[in-house]
Design a protein around this motif. Structure first.
Motif, mmCIF file in Angstrom:
data_model
loop_
_atom_site.group_PDB
_atom_site.id
_atom_site.type_symbol
_atom_site.label_atom_id
_atom_site.label_comp_id
_atom_site.label_asym_id
_atom_site.label_seq_id
_atom_site.Cartn_x
_atom_site.Cartn_y
_atom_site.Cartn_z
ATOM 1 N N LEU A 108 41.842 51.105 41.664
ATOM 2 C CA LEU A 108 40.919 49.965 41.740
ATOM 3 C C LEU A 108 40.009 50.085 42.958
ATOM 4 N N HIS B 224 39.722 44.364 38.844
ATOM 5 C CA HIS B 224 40.700 44.576 37.773
ATOM 6 C C HIS B 224 40.156 45.600 36.783
ATOM 7 N N LEU B 225 41.051 46.210 36.032
ATOM 8 C CA LEU B 225 40.688 47.117 34.956
ATOM 9 C C LEU B 225 40.659 46.337 33.647
ATOM 10 N N THR C 211 45.077 44.556 35.452
ATOM 11 C CA THR C 211 44.418 45.022 34.229
ATOM 12 C C THR C 211 44.547 43.947 33.146
#
Length: 267
Positions: free
Chosen positions: A84, A91-92, A124
């Motif tokens: 990140l 966030h992913l 994520t």
């Protein structure tokens, strides 16, 4: 961006300025899914491109993958934070296990629980796997529960269609993402694909992407050529007939390109 786009752009083997330019070009063309991985060593360059592209973060779906050497409980979450940081993201959109752990030192339950924790912690929005065989996928779904695994990213192209894996993915409610969809350029040389392409005034690459779309398979081809990226993006102009789809289906000969020494026992 809520859902994973049908078509994305991969960044395997792209480094430094080349990776930055490819991602910038892709975003410029209108791609909304960018795929990278810790192992590619280019998360930082992908992050630079995302940051300087002028594209709103909410409009891009970003995927990265945890390398198998970081699957242990003490390494997993720190490695995601590092990703990140390199990607310059909070966030992913999707975090994948890049390869199932080779050997028995780290049980699948341990690293899948870390994957779930990354999602619980907001690192994520979605989680998934890559290069998982049918038994491994069934085991993963039994550990995490149905509906948790967004996708299984696998090698898939006209010459290796991985049909059994695709079937089981769909049965388990897991989408399929094809990497190396052009079989490292081999599709461009294939006479069947070239003939179908000429009937549509298209490229073999566009024909393959149209075929994958029809099969409900996501694809993440990569290119360093902006014209090729644009061509890939415009694949939707191709509508294949049932006969043409059958011709492509018949190209399957099980030709696997990616088979490292730590790969699982393939289906």
């Amino acid at each position: 961006m809520k859902d994973m786009p049908q078509l994305g752009v991969g960044t395997f083997r792209l480094e430094g300025k080349t990776a930055r330019q490819s991602v910038r070009d892709a975003l410029d063309i209108g791609f909304t899914h960018i795929d990278t991985a810790q192992f590619y060593g280019n998360e930082e360059h992908v992050g630079d491109a995302l940051q300087t592209s002028g594209v709103d973060r909410a409009d891009v779906f970003v995927t990265t993958k945890v390398w198998w050497e970081s699957l242990g409980a003490s390494d997993f979450i720190p490695s995601v934070h590092e990703s990140l940081s390199k990607l310059k993201l909070e966030h992913l959109d999707l975090l994948l296990i890049h390869w199932p752990y080779p050997g028995d030192d780290i049980p699948m339950k341990e690293y899948l629980e870390q994957l779930a924790q990354a999602k619980d912690e907001g690192l994520t929005r979605h989680i998934g796997v890559s290069n998982f065989t049918i038994p491994q996928l069934r085991q993963a779904v039994s550990i995490l529960g149905k509906g948790e695994i967004l996708t299984n990213q696998i090698e898939l192209h006209p010459f290796m269609q991985n049909r059994q894996v695709v079937e089981v993915c769909h049965e388990l409610g897991v989408s399929v993402t094809a990497y190396m969809p052009f079989a490292v350029g081999k599709v461009m040389q294939n006479e069947v694909l070239k003939n179908i392409a000429s009937e549509h005034n298209a490229t073999p690459a566009q024909v393959v992407l149209a075929w994958m779309d029809k099969k409900g398979i996501h694809a993440i081809p990569s290119s360093t050529n902006k014209d090729h990226l644009q061509g890939n993006f415009d694949y939707t102009k191709v509508t294949l007939s049932d006969e043409q789809i059958a011709l492509i289906d018949n190209l399957d000969n099980g030709e696997r390109i990616v088979d490292p020494d730590f790969a699982p026992d393939w289906d």
